[in-house]
Design an enzyme around this catalytic site. Structure first.
Site, PDB file in Angstrom:
ATOM      1  N   GLY A   1      37.790  48.207  37.664  1.00  0.00           N
ATOM      2  CA  GLY A   1      38.688  47.174  37.157  1.00  0.00           C
ATOM      3  C   GLY A   1      40.114  47.501  37.528  1.00  0.00           C
TER       4      GLY A   1
ATOM      5  N   ASP B   1      37.340  45.561  41.739  1.00  0.00           N
ATOM      6  CA  ASP B   1      37.700  44.530  40.776  1.00  0.00           C
ATOM      7  C   ASP B   1      36.993  43.237  41.178  1.00  0.00           C
ATOM      8  OD1 ASP B   1      40.356  44.344  38.643  1.00  0.00           O
ATOM      9  OD2 ASP B   1      39.324  42.491  39.181  1.00  0.00           O
TER      10      ASP B   1
ATOM     11  N   ARG C   1      51.054  52.449  27.504  1.00  0.00           N
ATOM     12  CA  ARG C   1      49.806  52.460  28.261  1.00  0.00           C
ATOM     13  C   ARG C   1      49.977  53.080  29.642  1.00  0.00           C
ATOM     14  NH1 ARG C   1      48.813  49.147  32.652  1.00  0.00           N
ATOM     15  NH2 ARG C   1      46.645  48.525  33.061  1.00  0.00           N
TER      16      ARG C   1
ATOM     17  N   HIS D   1      50.680  46.209  24.104  1.00  0.00           N
ATOM     18  CA  HIS D   1      50.163  44.850  24.299  1.00  0.00           C
ATOM     19  C   HIS D   1      48.861  44.629  23.526  1.00  0.00           C
ATOM     20  CE1 HIS D   1      47.453  46.749  27.244  1.00  0.00           C
ATOM     21  NE2 HIS D   1      46.731  45.643  27.195  1.00  0.00           N
TER      22      HIS D   1
ATOM     23  N   GLU E   1      35.894  42.101  24.935  1.00  0.00           N
ATOM     24  CA  GLU E   1      35.706  41.887  26.373  1.00  0.00           C
ATOM     25  C   GLU E   1      34.599  42.751  26.971  1.00  0.00           C
ATOM     26  OE1 GLU E   1      39.970  40.189  27.987  1.00  0.00           O
ATOM     27  OE2 GLU E   1      39.610  42.336  28.139  1.00  0.00           O
TER      28      GLU E   1
ATOM     29  N   ILE F   1      31.131  46.083  39.450  1.00  0.00           N
ATOM     30  CA  ILE F   1      30.716  47.439  39.819  1.00  0.00           C
ATOM     31  C   ILE F   1      29.194  47.549  39.841  1.00  0.00           C
ATOM     32  CG2 ILE F   1      30.805  48.289  37.439  1.00  0.00           C
ATOM     33  CD1 ILE F   1      31.719  50.245  40.647  1.00  0.00           C
ATOM     34  N   GLU F   2      28.519  46.751  39.011  1.00  0.00           N
ATOM     35  CA  GLU F   2      27.058  46.794  38.980  1.00  0.00           C
ATOM     36  C   GLU F   2      26.430  46.167  40.219  1.00  0.00           C
ATOM     37  OE1 GLU F   2      28.466  46.245  34.645  1.00  0.00           O
ATOM     38  OE2 GLU F   2      29.013  45.511  36.651  1.00  0.00           O
TER      39      GLU F   2
ATOM     40  N   SER G   1      37.994  40.115  40.276  1.00  0.00           N
ATOM     41  CA  SER G   1      38.847  38.925  40.230  1.00  0.00           C
ATOM     42  C   SER G   1      39.671  38.851  41.517  1.00  0.00           C
ATOM     43  CB  SER G   1      39.783  38.975  39.017  1.00  0.00           C
ATOM     44  OG  SER G   1      40.838  39.887  39.222  1.00  0.00           O
TER      45      SER G   1
END
Length: 538
Positions: free
Chosen positions: A241, A263, A217, A476, A316, A291-292, A265
């Site tokens: 994100g 992000d 990744r 992952h 998700e 983001i919205e 979180s």
């Protein structure tokens, strides 16, 4: 002695007069006047009677929104002091358009020294903070809670209206309708909890460590960004994100003029530290929120980079947010990274897994424990599948061009697939789903990518791509395994050369928009075998 008595009498009379005055209804207590303040503009010599008037003036006259900057960078008290003094110093040196790309520009402790003596703004910073929110660190949670409650009230009111209409239309109250309505209201609150839990799960180190150590990744993003620096040099990049900020750091190192990292979180706080620790505070802005919902300091970007992919690709539902960002911020000729994704399905024949994890429960030390098999055929299993357990070729069933696909298309039904068995099998145990990701350098190249191309072939000499399938290195994401419930029909052997075809559907769950239902309608041997089944990912 008489003089003494007269004196005492006079004093007593004066005292009584004072008491009488105090009891006079016309008497009014004199309160001290409220302390008046004079707040100096951040940019010129204009004086204001309060902080809010001054802030409004600076916003309108100089396009400088102090409250917004404090909110975006989640500044604490001392950081706000530094920001104010930095701004005043820049303005004194003639600056009239001050841009704050990151907190690094005012992080030096010498900005704790006031530029203006007895600066009223510094003595009233609580107005800067409290007018915007109760605590800055909870702004995203409170705004989200407000939206949730508003939506819950609207839905509750709709349920009540529908219930009343139903009761008015029927002479006898319908208990089942009432029970159903209550469940609907409860489901609204459950969805908000699921949304909060989703972002909380990305606050912890473990999940980010797992993703960063997934070299398939992370190397793909790095190789594409570093290998195509001309696409990033002097450009404005949006990282949706951002997590730890790794993709933003790649872009900044490749020469980006500015990177906006978003992000929702708590990991955003660590991303800011990572950015500063690596010397990119003047290039990367880290913003907390969905983001919205957030207000970005730019109107358009040249590139959107995001690692949004979930299990079976769409679990998700983060792609919805990425597409929202594309539609609101990406320039007409802008680039999505990655640009294309293809979903694949292959047949599964894994008798060892069935024996170890399914048949096992039918006799455990001589006892039946089939109750342990509940939901084993209802839920998508995430695991690494050995390529030897794929008795037929993988077939693509859904291709995404990230420049053009719409959120509505992410719920789909009846996507056809067809595969041919390459060996005899005792039973078709299920299906396996995975995806390939492609990083193309232009919209034109993205549009012309063949639907049946494999990442392993493409990545050899045409560019950057990776697979999450069994024939590639483990990632992952692993693969999604859909075990077939043959029920009373039992296992049916199939022969080499026989065709298995059918359709696949993906749909977000109504009770949790980030969860996913997958259905497969299949048949083999020209319809002699087959069935339809639904699996969930929660």
């Amino acid at each position: 002695m008489p003089q003494t008595e007269d004196t005492d009498s006079s004093n007593s009379s004066d005292f009584e007069d004072r008491i009488d005055l105090a009891d006079d209804p016309q008497w009014k207590d004199i309160e001290p006047d409220e302390e008046k303040i004079s707040v100096l503009s951040l940019f010129d010599e204009e004086i204001f009677p309060d902080v809010q008037s001054m802030l409004k003036y600076c916003k309108e006259e100089y396009d400088f929104d102090l409250v917004k900057i404090v909110k975006n960078f989640d500044l604490d008290f001392l950081e706000i002091v530094k920001l104010v003094n930095y701004t005043r110093k820049e303005a004194k040196q003639g600056a009239r358009a001050i841009i704050i790309p990151s907190r690094s520009v005012f992080e030096d402790d010498h900005y704790l020294l006031p530029v203006v003596e007895d600066d009223a703004l510094l003595f009233n910073l609580d107005e800067v903070i409290q007018k915007e929110d109760i605590t800055l660190k909870r702004i995203a949670e409170l705004e989200g809670e407000l939206r949730r409650l508003h939506q819950q009230f609207k839905s509750y009111r709709k349920v009540v209206d529908e219930t009343l209409e139903s009761r008015w239309a029927n002479e006898e109250p319908n208990v089942e309708i009432s029970r159903y309505d209550a469940q609907k209201v409860e489901s609204i609150d459950e969805r908000s909890k699921n949304e909060s839990g989703y972002f909380t799960s990305y606050s912890y180190n473990e999940i980010h460590e797992t993703m960063l150590k997934d070299t398939v990744r992370t190397d793909a993003y790095r190789d594409f960004i570093y290998g195509n620096k001309d696409l990033f040099r002097d450009k404005v990049i949006l990282d949706v994100g951002c997590g730890t900020g790794i993709l933003s750091l790649f872009c900044a190192k490749a020469g980006a003029a500015r990177v906006i990292a978003v992000d929702n979180s708590d990991i955003i706080d660590k991303a800011r530290e990572n950015v500063l620790d690596n010397g990119f505070g003047n290039k990367i802005d880290c913003i907390r929120g969905k983001i919205e919902d957030v207000s970005l300091p730019i109107t358009h970007v040249d590139v959107i980079v995001s690692e949004w992919m979930g299990y079976c690709l769409l679990y998700e539902a983060m792609l919805d947010s990425v597409l929202w960002a594309r539609d609101h911020y990406l320039k007409p000729d802008g680039l999505m990274v990655p640009s294309n994704i293809t979903l694949f399905l292959a047949p599964l024949a894994d008798p060892d897994y069935i024996a170890d994890h399914v048949a096992f429960w039918r006799s455990v030390y001589g006892f039946r424990m089939v109750s342990m098999l509940a939901h084993i055929y209802d839920e998508v299993l995430i695991r690494d599948v050995d390529r030897k357990n794929l008795p037929g070729a993988a077939t693509p069933f859904f291709c995404l061009d990230l420049h053009s696909i719409t959120p509505d298309q992410l719920d789909f039904t009846n996507m056809p697939f067809q595969t041919k068995l390459e060996e005899n099998i005792d039973s078709l145990d299920g299906f396996v789903i995975w995806f390939d990701a492609f990083f193309l350098t232009s919209r034109e190249a993205s549009r012309s990518l063949p639907s049946d191309v494999r990442a392993a072939e493409w990545g050899k000499d045409r560019g950057v791509a990776f697979t999450t399938g069994p024939r590639g290195p483990s990632t992952h994401w692993q693969q999604g395994v859909l075990l077939l419930d043959h029920g009373k029909r039992g296992f049916q052997p199939l022969e080499k050369g026989q065709t298995i075809d059918g359709t696949v559907g993906y749909k977000k769950r109504s009770d949790d928009q980030r969860a996913l239902d997958i259905d497969v309608n299949w048949r083999a041997e020209e319809g002699k075998h087959g069935g339809k089944q639904l699996w969930s990912m929660r």
